[in-house]
Design a protein around this motif. Sequence first.
Motif, PDB file in Angstrom:
ATOM      1  N   MET A 154       1.019  -1.253   0.061  1.00  0.00           N
ATOM      2  CA  MET A 154       0.059  -0.014  -0.111  1.00  0.00           C
ATOM      3  C   MET A 154       0.876   1.266  -0.011  1.00  0.00           C
ATOM      4  O   MET A 154       1.844   1.391   0.802  1.00  0.00           O
ATOM      5  CB  MET A 154      -0.848   0.101   1.369  1.00  0.00           C
ATOM      6  CG  MET A 154      -2.013  -0.993   1.124  1.00  0.00           C
ATOM      7  SD  MET A 154      -3.335  -0.350   2.394  1.00  0.00           S
ATOM      8  CE  MET A 154      -3.827   1.342   2.257  1.00  0.00           C
ATOM      9  N   ASP A 204      -3.061   5.374  -1.236  1.00  0.00           N
ATOM     10  CA  ASP A 204      -4.243   4.216  -1.279  1.00  0.00           C
ATOM     11  C   ASP A 204      -5.119   4.286  -0.290  1.00  0.00           C
ATOM     12  O   ASP A 204      -4.757   4.555   0.775  1.00  0.00           O
ATOM     13  CB  ASP A 204      -3.373   2.916  -1.439  1.00  0.00           C
ATOM     14  CG  ASP A 204      -2.464   2.602  -2.585  1.00  0.00           C
ATOM     15  OD1 ASP A 204      -2.614   3.592  -3.651  1.00  0.00           O
ATOM     16  OD2 ASP A 204      -1.595   1.822  -2.815  1.00  0.00           O
ATOM     17  N   ILE A 235      -8.012  -2.418  -3.421  1.00  0.00           N
ATOM     18  CA  ILE A 235      -7.004  -1.252  -3.307  1.00  0.00           C
ATOM     19  C   ILE A 235      -7.593  -0.201  -4.283  1.00  0.00           C
ATOM     20  O   ILE A 235      -7.635  -0.538  -5.471  1.00  0.00           O
ATOM     21  CB  ILE A 235      -5.716  -1.848  -3.234  1.00  0.00           C
ATOM     22  CG1 ILE A 235      -5.303  -2.865  -2.261  1.00  0.00           C
ATOM     23  CG2 ILE A 235      -4.838  -0.537  -3.370  1.00  0.00           C
ATOM     24  CD1 ILE A 235      -5.248  -2.025  -0.990  1.00  0.00           C
ATOM     25  N   LYS A 285      -3.128   3.468   4.807  1.00  0.00           N
ATOM     26  CA  LYS A 285      -2.017   2.787   5.500  1.00  0.00           C
ATOM     27  C   LYS A 285      -1.851   2.787   7.059  1.00  0.00           C
ATOM     28  O   LYS A 285      -1.827   3.795   7.288  1.00  0.00           O
ATOM     29  CB  LYS A 285      -0.755   3.213   4.494  1.00  0.00           C
ATOM     30  CG  LYS A 285       0.424   2.251   4.975  1.00  0.00           C
ATOM     31  CD  LYS A 285       1.513   2.647   4.141  1.00  0.00           C
ATOM     32  CE  LYS A 285       2.902   1.783   4.566  1.00  0.00           C
ATOM     33  NZ  LYS A 285       3.924   2.228   3.344  1.00  0.00           N
TER      34      LYS A 285
END
Length: 400
Positions: A87, A91, A155, A224
Amino acid sequence: MKYLVILGDGMADRPIEALGNVTPLQYAKTPMMDALAAKGEIGLVHTIPDGMSPGSDTANLSVLGYDPRKYYSGRSPLEALSIGVPMKDTDIALRCNLVTLSEEEARYGERRILDHSSGEISTEDAAVLLEAVRRELETEEFRFYAGTSYRHLLIWENGDAVDLVQPHDILEQVIGDKLPKEKRLREMMERSYAVLADHPINRKRKEQGLHPANSCWFWGAGTKPSLSPFTEKTGKKGAMISAVDLLKGIAVGSSMKVVTVDGANGGLNTNYEGKAQAAVDVLVKDGYDFVYVHLEAPDEMGHQGSVEKKVQAIENLDQRVIRPIVEGLRAAGEEFRMVILPDHPTPVCIRTHTGDSVPYLLYDSTDEREESWRYNEKEAQASGNYVSEGHALIAKVLQA
């Protein structure tokens, strides 16, 4: 000294008329937990910070000693850590459930969500279905990753942390006004139904009387995560035993060892004995100081609305996990200190989580008491012991 957290996900509940107006935990035959309660401490702990959603993400972070108000960045990013998904800071990770929607309606938004887990679909069948979705829907901006059973991941590159509805909160409800406001997410969910509804695996599931996994459902968006290492926080070398990606992700994020157990699937028929043996082995043979044993089954049975199966899951935890762990550590001559608790209630009557305080049982093999307590919600409240901040409970366990 060895230290353990044994967590029965969603184990706490409310009194149920069919059980004589007691909770599943009160009704279940739990001689091991009751024996430990009579020699230890019971009480209530508030695992969900006020104002936060009552999820397994926030609650398990809290039990492990991480204040969710500081460390929580969303559920799906933790699962991404477990799956090994890279990630970027920009993201957004989203949980992608494979759910069961009703099929008799003409339009997608008129359908009802019948099952958030598609009948606890197997990981193998779910992977085939998700691959069919990936072939049709994946782009450079949106990427799908397979997880465990019905629990998968999307994602979204350079995405937005949008508000999304948890599927287990809206069982039997029409989904139209529960769909994402973000157009592309909503359209992908609708297109996933077109891909999955007549898939051979789902045709076979319906023939067998099983719920089809006929739609994706996105929720749990987040960025994240950044957790400080468990060893740095506590001075203890820790391991995690769980079948679900959320708990494995918390372990990866906190630099704990993830112990994989064959046959552990997050359902009622998981490998209980394998989890118990793995816990003993990681403490006795591998030299770890701390292990967190997570059992998903009580929560899943609560979401299914099954009183009988939730009682069974609690009894399995008592006899097939806790008993062999205690006996194994005693046979090895190990001194140990353990806490047993749920992360949150999942009352059968509403089939979703609440933020109510939960009962804990703290036992120390070197400091046995003479009490008359049994382990359940009512007696935990009657004890007068109360931990108002869930993330402070770990200090009681580790005697920090």
